[in-house]
Design a protein around this motif. Sequence first.
Motif, short mmCIF file in Angstrom:
data_model
loop_
_atom_site.label_atom_id
_atom_site.label_comp_id
_atom_site.label_asym_id
_atom_site.label_seq_id
_atom_site.Cartn_x
_atom_site.Cartn_y
_atom_site.Cartn_z
N GLY A 161 -36.31 28.73 -2.66
CA GLY A 161 -37.77 28.85 -3.03
C GLY A 161 -38.40 29.72 -2.63
O GLY A 161 -40.11 28.92 -1.93
N VAL A 162 -37.93 30.65 -2.17
CA VAL A 162 -39.01 32.11 -1.33
C VAL A 162 -38.82 33.42 -2.17
O VAL A 162 -38.27 33.91 -3.35
CB VAL A 162 -38.42 32.57 -0.30
N ASP A 163 -40.62 33.47 -2.87
CA ASP A 163 -40.57 34.81 -3.41
C ASP A 163 -40.53 36.48 -2.45
O ASP A 163 -40.64 36.32 -1.28
CB ASP A 163 -42.51 34.81 -3.29
N PRO A 164 -39.26 36.60 -2.66
CA PRO A 164 -38.71 37.91 -2.44
C PRO A 164 -39.78 38.96 -1.54
O PRO A 164 -39.02 39.77 -1.30
CB PRO A 164 -37.95 38.56 -2.94
N GLN A 165 -40.63 39.29 -2.18
CA GLN A 165 -41.76 39.86 -2.32
C GLN A 165 -42.88 39.78 -0.99
O GLN A 165 -43.32 40.10 -0.60
CB GLN A 165 -42.57 40.42 -3.12
N ARG A 166 -42.27 37.94 -1.13
CA ARG A 166 -43.59 37.61 0.41
C ARG A 166 -42.58 36.94 1.58
O ARG A 166 -42.82 36.07 2.05
CB ARG A 166 -43.87 36.58 -0.13
N ILE A 167 -41.69 37.72 2.31
CA ILE A 167 -40.94 37.45 3.08
C ILE A 167 -41.16 38.40 4.12
O ILE A 167 -41.72 39.50 4.33
CB ILE A 167 -39.12 38.25 3.10
#
Length: 322
Positions: free
Chosen positions: A154-160
């Motif tokens: 449930g994560v945006d891979p560009q917002r880690i």
Amino acid sequence: MSPNYKVPPFDAELGATLGALGDLIGPTLTPDMIKGMRETLVAPPIEDLLAGRPVTHFERTIPGPVGAPDLIVSIFRRVDHVPGGPGIYNIHGGGMVMGDRFLGADSLVDWVESLDAVAVSVEYRLAPEHPDPAPVEDCYAGLEWMAANAEELGVDPQRIVVAGASAGGGLAAGVALLSRDRGGPSLAGQLLIYPMLDDRNETVSSHQFDGIGVWDRTSNDTGWNALLGERRGTNQVSIYAAPARAADLSNLPPAFIDVASAEVFRDEDIAYASTIWMSGGEAELHVWPGGFHGFDIFFPQAALSILAREARTRWLRRALGA
């Protein structure tokens, strides 16, 4: 303590607590104390921390580095999490020789709840049983897994963001460098909380705090010797193990670096921020006056601790667009 240096004062509120803390852990860790400290420095049961909070926790076993054992990660997520939100990849502290993925989890759970972030905390192998590069390679493998499985999490891979405190901060910096140099996951930021960065242990602050405070000069020798062995202090130490050795800190994600004025890591952390700026990068630096190493973990209700935690959360909110 070197006779050439005076010691800056501790914050009045925090300084009053050092005596009690010394009875628990003391300022100095020597190699023969590692086993006992591993038994002492144990995080409270995670169920107690999560009781009554809208945050779930589950574990996954994931692939470790090539040829190495599998890893365990803990995943924290709000019960009403909205998919496609931010992610925090957490690396625990403990001087490279102790601690587990739940150490410092109170801040992590606060971020999950307030930012609707999904957090992944990795259980990496510890020195001296598993010297460099095992810890940083474990941590990098966990980041790769999180990025590859971002949609499922449930994560945006560009917002880690990669985050860590003390040894975890040093490993987080090493992971950011590895990701840059290997063309790995894109990171939105690196949150480095009083990070352990320089195996050489030769700054002014590393000489000032010897036998006083928390995690003194001898403790630092113990941790780095366990991690690096005979390579320590030589040109065989990689920038991923000791990021302070990196001359080029360009093309890294924005950094938040904080450190206390009354601790060993002060000068190397300030220098790391300066090298990021010299390399054309972005860094936010805080030096908390009168704090000792780990002050906000040991005494989270102190006024200085509250300020430090608020600053980190504000930066995370900006970095993650949360």
